[in-house]
Design a protein around this motif. Structure first.
Motif, PDB file in Angstrom:
ATOM      1  N   GLU A 290       0.857  -1.179   0.000  1.00  0.00           N
ATOM      2  CA  GLU A 290       0.000   0.000   0.000  1.00  0.00           C
ATOM      3  C   GLU A 290       0.898   1.234   0.000  1.00  0.00           C
ATOM      4  OE1 GLU A 290      -3.880   0.568   2.343  1.00  0.00           O
ATOM      5  OE2 GLU A 290      -2.334   1.423   3.632  1.00  0.00           O
ATOM      6  N   ILE A 291       0.627   2.137  -0.931  1.00  0.00           N
ATOM      7  CA  ILE A 291       1.371   3.391  -0.992  1.00  0.00           C
ATOM      8  C   ILE A 291       0.389   4.511  -0.681  1.00  0.00           C
ATOM      9  CG2 ILE A 291       2.750   4.954  -2.412  1.00  0.00           C
ATOM     10  CD1 ILE A 291       3.569   2.498  -4.069  1.00  0.00           C
ATOM     11  N   GLY A 292       0.651   5.226   0.406  1.00  0.00           N
ATOM     12  CA  GLY A 292      -0.179   6.357   0.792  1.00  0.00           C
ATOM     13  C   GLY A 292       0.234   7.584   0.004  1.00  0.00           C
ATOM     14  N   LEU A 293      -0.756   8.334  -0.478  1.00  0.00           N
ATOM     15  CA  LEU A 293      -0.497   9.489  -1.346  1.00  0.00           C
ATOM     16  C   LEU A 293      -1.312  10.699  -0.914  1.00  0.00           C
ATOM     17  CD1 LEU A 293      -0.996   7.420  -4.599  1.00  0.00           C
ATOM     18  CD2 LEU A 293       1.218   8.236  -3.762  1.00  0.00           C
ATOM     19  N   ASN A 294      -0.665  11.836  -0.835  1.00  0.00           N
ATOM     20  CA  ASN A 294      -1.379  13.097  -0.704  1.00  0.00           C
ATOM     21  C   ASN A 294      -1.517  13.674  -2.103  1.00  0.00           C
ATOM     22  OD1 ASN A 294      -1.617  12.990   2.073  1.00  0.00           O
ATOM     23  ND2 ASN A 294       0.199  14.235   2.448  1.00  0.00           N
ATOM     24  N   VAL A 295      -2.711  14.196  -2.406  1.00  0.00           N
ATOM     25  CA  VAL A 295      -2.959  14.778  -3.725  1.00  0.00           C
ATOM     26  C   VAL A 295      -3.513  16.192  -3.555  1.00  0.00           C
ATOM     27  CG1 VAL A 295      -3.295  12.550  -4.860  1.00  0.00           C
ATOM     28  CG2 VAL A 295      -5.260  13.734  -3.890  1.00  0.00           C
ATOM     29  N   ALA A 296      -3.158  17.071  -4.469  1.00  0.00           N
ATOM     30  CA  ALA A 296      -3.531  18.482  -4.358  1.00  0.00           C
ATOM     31  C   ALA A 296      -5.030  18.715  -4.482  1.00  0.00           C
ATOM     32  CB  ALA A 296      -2.794  19.285  -5.429  1.00  0.00           C
ATOM     33  N   TRP A 297      -5.743  17.849  -5.172  1.00  0.00           N
ATOM     34  CA  TRP A 297      -7.175  18.069  -5.388  1.00  0.00           C
ATOM     35  C   TRP A 297      -8.046  17.507  -4.271  1.00  0.00           C
ATOM     36  CZ3 TRP A 297      -4.091  14.955  -8.415  1.00  0.00           C
ATOM     37  CH2 TRP A 297      -4.327  13.587  -8.330  1.00  0.00           C
ATOM     38  N   ASP A 298      -7.464  16.786  -3.338  1.00  0.00           N
ATOM     39  CA  ASP A 298      -8.224  16.220  -2.216  1.00  0.00           C
ATOM     40  C   ASP A 298      -7.357  16.301  -0.970  1.00  0.00           C
ATOM     41  OD1 ASP A 298      -9.856  14.839  -0.476  1.00  0.00           O
ATOM     42  OD2 ASP A 298      -9.884  12.978  -1.625  1.00  0.00           O
ATOM     43  N   GLU A 299      -7.222  17.502  -0.445  1.00  0.00           N
ATOM     44  CA  GLU A 299      -6.313  17.736   0.673  1.00  0.00           C
ATOM     45  C   GLU A 299      -6.817  17.173   1.993  1.00  0.00           C
ATOM     46  OE1 GLU A 299      -5.477  21.910   0.630  1.00  0.00           O
ATOM     47  OE2 GLU A 299      -4.210  21.737  -1.152  1.00  0.00           O
ATOM     48  N   GLU A 300      -8.067  16.780   2.047  1.00  0.00           N
ATOM     49  CA  GLU A 300      -8.650  16.260   3.283  1.00  0.00           C
ATOM     50  C   GLU A 300      -8.327  14.785   3.519  1.00  0.00           C
ATOM     51  OE1 GLU A 300     -10.476  18.089   5.575  1.00  0.00           O
ATOM     52  OE2 GLU A 300      -9.786  19.778   4.382  1.00  0.00           O
TER      53      GLU A 300
END
Length: 157
Positions: A125-135
């Motif tokens: 599993e790779i956790g990702l932060n994305v700019a379009w869903d900051e929550e």
């Protein structure tokens, strides 16, 4: 007193020193394209990391470049409703303009990797932060080298 129950560190020639914490073996890993090393959590009992999980963890950095194509497509699919809505989920800033799957990467940051059982079988599993869903932190889940799921909201292990 509690030191008696603490697992000694495990030294892996590829990953370095892993320390057991919170029921998982932990160290840091660098993924292709990532600015910095991120946390890696590997399943295993108190004595040592699970050998199969450890083998998958060793392969993550080498496998990640091949996973980026399918992952970019899944991320772009996740992005499109945000772009159509014109704002992030919380109603804040507009979603960035992303022309296609290959253009998602400037807007994506890996934040963790975990190798542990998922539905009875080991998965990466790779956790990702994305700019379009900051929550939310997204999770890309891979099994047998294939993307099996992009989960919309996870907590780092």
């Amino acid at each position: 007193m509690f030191g008696l129950f603490k697992s000694p560190p495990f030294v892996d020639p590829a990953l370095g020193t892993l320390a057991r914490s919170g029921g998982l073996w932990r160290c840091r890993i660098r993924l292709d394209g990532a600015d910095a090393a991120i946390p890696l959590a590997v399943a295993g009992p108190r004595a040592a990391p699970d050998p199969a999980a450890l083998a998958l963890a060793r392969a993550v950095a080498a496998s990640y470049p091949a996973w980026r194509g399918p992952l970019a497509a899944a991320l772009f699919d996740h992005y499109q409703p945000y772009a159509e809505a014109g704002a992030d989920e919380a109603g804040g800033a507009p979603a960035p303009v992303i022309a296609g799957p290959s253009a998602v990467w400037p807007h994506v940051s890996p934040v963790f990797v975990a190798v542990a059982p998922l539905d009875g079988a080991l998965a990466t599993e790779i956790g990702l932060n994305v700019a379009w869903d900051e929550e939310h932190t997204l999770a890309a889940r891979f099994r047998d080298g294939q993307l099996v799921e992009l989960n919309g909201s996870v907590v780092a292990p």
